[in-house]
Every structure is written in structure tokens, then in C-alpha cells.
Design an enzyme around this catalytic site. Sequence first.
Site, PDB file in Angstrom:
ATOM      1  N   LYS A 145     -11.641 -16.406  32.226  1.00 42.83           N
ATOM      2  CA  LYS A 145     -11.495 -15.010  32.626  1.00 42.83           C
ATOM      3  C   LYS A 145     -11.568 -14.856  34.133  1.00 42.83           C
ATOM      4  CE  LYS A 145     -13.903 -13.206  28.585  1.00 42.83           C
ATOM      5  NZ  LYS A 145     -15.266 -12.987  28.088  1.00 42.83           N
ATOM      6  N   LYS A 167     -20.781 -22.886  37.574  1.00 43.49           N
ATOM      7  CA  LYS A 167     -20.779 -21.483  37.988  1.00 43.49           C
ATOM      8  C   LYS A 167     -21.491 -21.269  39.317  1.00 43.49           C
ATOM      9  CE  LYS A 167     -20.005 -19.033  33.696  1.00 43.49           C
ATOM     10  NZ  LYS A 167     -20.445 -18.009  32.751  1.00 43.49           N
ATOM     11  N   LYS A 198     -10.333 -25.432  32.370  1.00 43.41           N
ATOM     12  CA  LYS A 198     -10.219 -24.582  31.183  1.00 43.41           C
ATOM     13  C   LYS A 198      -9.693 -23.194  31.541  1.00 43.41           C
ATOM     14  CE  LYS A 198     -14.752 -22.491  30.519  1.00 43.41           C
ATOM     15  NZ  LYS A 198     -15.916 -22.200  29.730  1.00 43.41           N
TER      16      LYS A 198
END
Length: 332
Positions: free
Chosen positions: A197, A111, A194
Site C-alpha cells: 500500500k 519499516k 512485495k
Amino acid sequence: MKRIFSGVQPTGNLHLGNYLGAIRNWVKLQDEFDCLYCIVDLHAVTVWRKPEELTANTREVAAGLLAAGLDGKRNIIFNQSQVPGHSELAWIFNCVARLGWLNRMTQFKEKAGKNKENASVGLFAYPNLMAADILLYKATHVPVGEDQKQHLELARDIAQKFNNDFGVDFFPEVEPLIFGTATRVMSLRDGTKKMSKSDPSDYSRINMTDNADAIAKKIRKAKTDPQSLPANVEKFDARPEAANLMGLYAALSETSIEDVCNRFGGGEFSAFKKQLADLAVAKLVPIGERMRRLMEDPAEVDRVLAQGGRRARQLAEPTLKEIQDVVGFLRP
Ligand code: AMP
Ligand code: TRP
């Protein structure tokens, strides 16, 4: 008695990975156990969010949980910021967890990306807050997708170190509950990433609010390879897109991946995709419709969250006092 706790971020775009990897399993657990399901808005603000979007996304996720079949009476469904104990215990855990432990967290590395220096301190400490979510209620079992396993191991380490440091047997051991197939649903554009969102391409994921046309189109356009479908799982490693689509079929139809290989192996992607699309539409469209109805009139959603917040606070309060006593905080 097992106590179940799980969380989902209110960051919009609830997708098929959230549904198959988490929410569908939560629905199955509600008949047997005491369950708390938390919309983790404190986690969401580790990255800057527009306030009105955060509010709207919190309602959207709550609507998704209810539409998927979670019952707001049998379960405690609430947003995290309603219970101040999460932040308070997270602070204590910031002082228990070691920098070295957090440095190993792969989700932070993903992230934060290249610009680690510019990531928020909250993003780095995120797993401590997650440990606090679970342990504030002394939950023992946490249903999540594969991606959260490392965070749960950290929660165990934190619980153990707290118990050791203070010479108590206070926090239980936390176990991940990872269900069968679809523990890791991959992007429709790249079978090695993966489904998420935050992927900028909407074609990478199937959203829980997508209508039948959108679902069919996204599956039709999903990335494949030039060969026919593999007839056994040994071929999956070299063929991530086929593995993902066939895994989705298995998960949605609740059959084994071997059955899917037997049935479709050697066939063409185009015919298989049509069947996968029909199946996905049949399973998801009714949920999406319920979700949209709930979002049009948020009073019901707000009522469920308010009630869940009250019940969660009641549950957390005595534990928090015990924790304060263990640490030695004066409560005059
Ligand atoms: P998040 O969207 O990161 O808040 O995740 C909420 C829940 O969905 C967690 O239990 C995750 O493990 C699960 N989840 C998220 N993305 C996926 C995915 N691509 N495949 C399977 N489970 C997922
Ligand atoms: N970190 C989880 C995710 O991104 C969400 C989460 C926060 C969670 N607190 C939790 C999951 C506690 C399980 C238990 O998916």
C-alpha cells in the site's frame, strides 16, 4: 471449533495482494467457521496518520471487505480501537515478550529503515499488539499472507510464555492459515519487492478500486524480461517478474501454476499480459464498483462496524476479566 481472526491495516490503497493473499480467503472461511475480521487502526497509528485520512481509510477498508463478499452478520467485522481490550492485553504482552524476540522481526527492520532511532515505540511493539488481537478472542487460526508468518510465530511464543509464567493453560496455540497460490504478490515494477500500500508508485500495484482501464494499463506496463515466458517453475527463481505475473494468473483463475506454465510457456509477454488483464478486470471491477457505491453512502459501513464492535466487546469482556485474574490485577 476453530475460531478465525485476521486483520488488515486501514492505510488506504487496498490492493490485489491484500485481496488474493488475505481477503479472498476470508470470504471462503465465513461459511465454515466463527470469524472475526478486524481493521487494525491501532496498528495504523504506529506511523503518524492524518486523522481524517485514518477515518476515511477505515471506512474504505470496511467497504472493501463487504464488497469482496464478507457478510457483516455472519462475521464480526470491526475496527480495533472500538474494543479497549486489545490495548490492555497488548500492554500485558509488552511485559511478557522479550526485547530480543522483537529485535528479530524483519518487518520492523523494513519499516523503520535506516533511521531506527526515530521509529515510534509502537512500531517496535507492533507484533505484541497483533498477538493481543488474536489471543483476546482465543482465536486458533489466522489467515494471512506469507509476510505475517514471523509475527504469528511470535504470537505463539508469547502465548506459551504467558502460560508458563503464570502456570496456566490459558491461551491456545495459534496457527497461520496460508492458502495456495498468491501468498506473496510482488510489485509490478520490481518482482523482488512485495506489492504494498505504501509504495510511492501507483503503477507498482493494482488497487481494488482501479477501473478497467487502469488495471489494463498497469498490467501492460508491468516490468518483464526480454525472454519468452518460462515453461516450468524451475525457471522462476531467475525470473521474478514472470513468476509474479504467471502466479497472478494462476491465483485469479484458481488454477495451478503448472497449468499456467503449460498453457503460456514459450509465448510472448504481450499476448499473455492481454489475457491476464482481461482476467483481472473480470474479477476485480465488480468488486471495485460495489466498493465505490458503499463508500459514497457510508451509513451501511458504519452500521456494520458498530454492530461488529458491540459483538467483539461482548466476546472479549469475560476473557479479559479472566486474564486480569490470572495476572493478579485486583478487581474490587
Ligand atoms: P496489510 O496491508 O499489511 O494490512 O496486510 C493485510 C493482509 O494482506 C495480510 O494478511 C497480509 O499478509 C496480506 N498481504 C499484504 N500484502 C500482500 C502481498 N503483497 N501479497 C500477499 N498478501 C499480502
Ligand atoms: N500485521 C498485519 C499486517 O500488517 C495486520 C494484523 C494486525 C493482523 N493484527 C492482526 C493480521 C491479527 C492477523 C491477525 O498485515
